[in-house]
Structures are given as C-alpha cells and as structure tokens.
Scaffold this active site. Structure first.
Site, PDB file in Angstrom:
ATOM      1  N   SER A  42      42.367 -16.700 -21.787  1.00 32.90           N
ATOM      2  CA  SER A  42      43.297 -16.692 -21.704  1.00 32.90           C
ATOM      3  C   SER A  42      43.732 -16.497 -20.140  1.00 32.90           C
ATOM      4  O   SER A  42      45.091 -17.038 -20.039  1.00 32.90           O
ATOM      5  CB  SER A  42      43.335 -15.253 -22.593  1.00 32.90           C
ATOM      6  OG  SER A  42      42.789 -14.426 -21.599  1.00 32.90           O
ATOM      7  N   ASP A 336      49.885  -7.084 -18.949  1.00 27.41           N
ATOM      8  CA  ASP A 336      50.080  -6.663 -20.297  1.00 27.41           C
ATOM      9  C   ASP A 336      47.840  -6.101 -19.502  1.00 27.41           C
ATOM     10  O   ASP A 336      47.961  -6.135 -18.716  1.00 27.41           O
ATOM     11  CB  ASP A 336      49.559  -7.479 -21.691  1.00 27.41           C
ATOM     12  CG  ASP A 336      48.455  -7.698 -21.784  1.00 27.41           C
ATOM     13  OD1 ASP A 336      47.761  -8.392 -20.990  1.00 27.41           O
ATOM     14  OD2 ASP A 336      48.291  -9.189 -22.805  1.00 27.41           O
ATOM     15  N   HIS A 339      45.740  -8.853 -18.503  1.00 25.58           N
ATOM     16  CA  HIS A 339      46.504 -10.806 -17.848  1.00 25.58           C
ATOM     17  C   HIS A 339      47.843 -10.303 -16.920  1.00 25.58           C
ATOM     18  O   HIS A 339      48.832  -9.728 -17.201  1.00 25.58           O
ATOM     19  CB  HIS A 339      47.080 -11.172 -19.207  1.00 25.58           C
ATOM     20  CG  HIS A 339      45.874 -11.357 -20.776  1.00 25.58           C
ATOM     21  ND1 HIS A 339      45.902 -10.876 -21.281  1.00 25.58           N
ATOM     22  CD2 HIS A 339      45.000 -12.037 -20.250  1.00 25.58           C
ATOM     23  CE1 HIS A 339      45.008 -11.961 -22.273  1.00 25.58           C
ATOM     24  NE2 HIS A 339      44.639 -11.845 -21.485  1.00 25.58           N
TER      25      HIS A 339
END
Ligand SMILES: *[C@@H]1O[C@H](CO)[C@@H](O)[C@H](O)[C@H]1NC(C)=O
Ligand SMILES: *[C@@H]1O[C@H](CO)[C@@H](O)[C@H](O)[C@H]1NC(C)=O
Ligand SMILES: *[C@@H]1O[C@H](CO)[C@@H](O)[C@H](O)[C@H]1NC(C)=O
Ligand SMILES: *[C@@H]1O[C@H](CO)[C@@H](O)[C@H](O)[C@H]1NC(C)=O
Length: 373
Positions: A42, A336, A339
């Site tokens: 990610s 978040d 991340h």
C-alpha cells in the site's frame, strides 16, 4: 506535473497518428528518463486494488482518500501522492499508472508501470486471496516484458529493461498479518526462520528480474511498524506504546535485507541498488514532528479511537462506519492508521532521490536513474 502531463498528451497524439512515430518520439526525446517499474504494497499502490475482488479493508477508493491532491479517491492509501508519484516527477516521467488500470496495452508501459497492491506481502500466505502477492506481481511483469520484446525487438527491450529502475516496498504485511489473521507459516517458524523465508522469497524475485535484464533496484526498508497508530491503539496490550513483538521482527528483517543486498551486489554482475532507511527516517519524524514541519507524529489524521488507530477512515470498512478527520492532513505524519500523509511521502521521496549515503545507500535514486547501462 503540468509539463509532464502536456508531454503525455503530445505522446498520446503522436500515437494516434502512427504507432511508429509514437515509438520514435519516445526513443528520441526521452532518452534521459529511465523507465520505472514498481512492486509492493500500500505504500506504493496507486489503485491496483480497485480492480481486484477484495474487501474495502484492502481498498481506499473512497473519500477522504485523495482529498489533498487528486481531489478524488484514486485508490491510493493517502490524502494525496505516494512516494513513487514524487519519484516519477523527479525523474521527469509522467505519473506511473496502476498495471490493472484499463486500457492496458503497450502504450501504458512506455514509462514503466506499477504492480503494487495494498496488503501485499512477499509471501503468498500473507492475506491470501485478498491482494496481488509479489509472485503474481512478477508474473504481470513478465507479461510486460513479452510485450516490450514484441514491440521493440529483443535488443531494444533488453536495453530498456537494463536502464529501468525497479522500486520495491515489500515485507510490512508479512510481519503485520500474523497479528491480524491466523498464519500457520508464521507460527510454525521461529522469528529468524520466518524472516529468512520472507527475504529469500524477495531474493528470488530480484534475481528473476535481473535475469530479464534488470540492473537498478531501489528498496524502502521496513518502517517502525509496531509504532503505527493501528498498533498503538490495541488495548490493553500496547496502551499507546509501540508493539515490541513487531519491532523485533522489523529489526531482524532490515538487518537481513541490508546483508542480502550486499551479497547480491557481489554475486550479480552490474547489480546496482539503493536502500532507503525508512525505519530511521520515520522514527525521527514520529519522535520530533515539529523539527520536520509536522504538528503530530503519533496520531493519525483520519480514523477513530486512541491515536485514531482504528482503521475506519472513510467509514466504508466492515462495521467501522464512524471516523474523525483532521482539518489539515499536512500537519500529520500519518494520514490513516497505517499510512503516511502526502507531506510525509514527499519528504521520504526527496531523501530517496537525493539523500546522502547515511539515509539512502550506497546510491540514491537520482544516481541510479542517471547511470546508463
Ligand atoms: C469475489 O469474492 C467473493 C468472496 O470471496 C466471492 O463470493 C465472489 O464470487 C467473488 N466474485 C468474483 C467476481 O470473483
Ligand atoms: C484463528 O483461528 C481460530 C480457529 O480457527 C479462531 O478461533 C480465531 O478467531 C482465529 N483468529 C484470528 C485472529 O483470525
Ligand atoms: C496545512 O499545513 C501545512 C503544514 O503545516 C501548511 O503549510 C498549510 O498552509 C496548511 N494549509 C491550510 C489550508 O491551513
Ligand atoms: C543523516 O545525516 C544527516 C545530516 O548529518 C542527519 O540530519 C540525519 O539524521 C542522518 N540520517 C540518518 C538516517 O542517520
């Protein structure tokens, strides 16, 4: 941004006129810019997971993701751009698109492509069936290699592949997933053995790309994963502290990665690499946010609960409908629960691009891009 976008339109136009002029345009005017192939998780995924059958836990194609830069949710796990978006800009390339984004085809690969998938690990046992694991990413790369050979011929394709830069962010999920799901392979090995399996899986992929002609590799080592808002929020186990068990694994992995890259450098003729010390870079910002222009280094901008570490950002994930959103994501190290914010990504990319060897070694990405092979 504006410049490369114009260039992209020009290229697109010349491609509409004739396929050969499109190729020659690329060959003549773009010699300095090496292609960029991106693998990983990610931290690098620009939206590949929008196109797979998975759950919203592994997707971020909903508001407020993307709010700071793109103004729509692209599928990036961030308020804005990711590290590879900045690297592409510094290398004077257009934004590198998700491999799975349609229309696929040769044109998409002229500047490289991005195979990364949120939640992916090196091991197929990491979040199985929910992500595009590293081996599958490699199989997509091989399809691209075939297309490049068909379109450019063997010799030119080889040249392109050896000039290209291969960026990796992989491993985090291999160490995080055993604490979120059941993992037989994790529990049936010692931490040292498990790290060895992860590193050797990654090594196989690196060697495979090398066999196809790849020479220039860039790596991000693992950040302080145990200190992500997500793990600080686990109560009563951590109660705001970093999760020591994950930190131990991360340190083992980063040590093994450095050693492995030094070995590959000895074994493989012409192998060049850059290893970015993401661990130290993130830790410094987490502990001294104001020194780096942040107001907050531990709590996320988006989420709920302690440290906003419960991964509810966007309110679209299984049973997690409530979330808080900060006013200005640029003031936060973490967007978040797991991340970095765009502001943080920009700082990381800057250090990877032109950092000194104490942070990105032995080469920085700028010097890898500039080397011709
Ligand atoms: C997507 O995955 C779900 C759950 O695993 C499954 O029930 C469904 O059939 C899959 N859909 C497609 C199009 O593959
Ligand atoms: C692991 O598996 C066991 C038995 O199958 C189940 O009871 C438990 O909830 C699972 N744990 C996680 C974290 O999924
Ligand atoms: C958000 O924060 C950044 C960094 O502190 C600052 O440069 C920017 O001006 C802020 N934006 C707004 C709209 O307040
Ligand atoms: C690298 O050196 C710079 C300048 O001396 C220093 O500010 C920075 O903290 C160092 N970074 C790492 C990762 O050691």
């Amino acid at each position: 941004m504006a410049l490369s976008f114009q260039f992209f339109i020009l290229l697109l136009l010349s491609c509409l006129i004739s396929a050969t002029s499109c190729l020659s345009h690329h060959q003549n005017n773009n010699k300095h810019a090496a292609e960029l192939f991106i693998f990983g998780d990610s931290l690098f995924d620009p939206g590949n997971n929008n196109y797979i059958n998975t759950t919203t836990s592994f997707q971020s194609n909903f508001w407020p993701y993307g709010e700071s830069f793109f103004k729509y949710p692209t599928g990036r796990f961030c308020d804005g751009r990711l590290i590879p978006d900045f690297i592409a800009e510094y290398a004077k390339l257009p934004l590198i698109q998700p491999y799975l984004q349609q229309p696929a085809g040769y044109q998409q690969f002229v500047y490289g492509t991005n195979f990364a998938s949120g939640g992916a690990g090196a091991l197929p046992e990491t979040f199985p069936g929910m992500v595009i694991n590293l081996k599958t990413q490699l199989s997509y790369f091989k399809i691209v290699v075939k297309q490049l050979r068909q379109n450019l011929g063997d010799r030119e394709a080889k040249q392109l592949l050896s000039n290209a830069v291969y960026l990796f962010s992989i491993g985090s999920n291999d160490y995080v997933s055993p604490f979120l799901t059941n993992s037989t392979i994790f529990h049936s090995n010692s931490p040292e053995e498990y790290v060895k399996i992860v590193i050797s899986t990654l090594t196989t992929v690196i060697k495979d790309i090398y066999m196809k002609g790849g020479r220039k590799f860039g790596f991000v080592n693992l950040g302080p994963l145990g200190c992500l808002p997500r793990f600080r929020a686990l109560e009563p186990e951590n109660n705001g502290e970093c999760m020591a068990e994950i930190t131990t694994l991360v340190k083992l992995h980063n040590g093994a990665l450095s050693k492995n890259l030094r070995n590959l450098n000895k074994q493989l003729k012409g192998f060049l690499y850059s290893n970015f010390d993401f661990y130290t870079t993130v830790t410094e910002r987490m502990n001294n946010p104001s020194k780096y222009g942040f107001k907050e280094g531990k709590t996320a901008c988006c989420g709920i609960g302690p440290y906003r570490g419960i991964p509810s950002c966007g309110g679209k994930r299984r049973g997690l409908t409530e979330f808080e959103l900060c006013k200005n994501a640029s003031e936060y190290l973490f967007f978040d629960s797991g991340h970095p914010s765009e502001m943080a990504n920009q700082q990381f990319a800057g250090l990877m691009w032109k950092g000194i060897p104490n942070v990105t070694r032995p080469y920085n990405l700028k010097s890898l891009f500039e080397r011709t092979h």
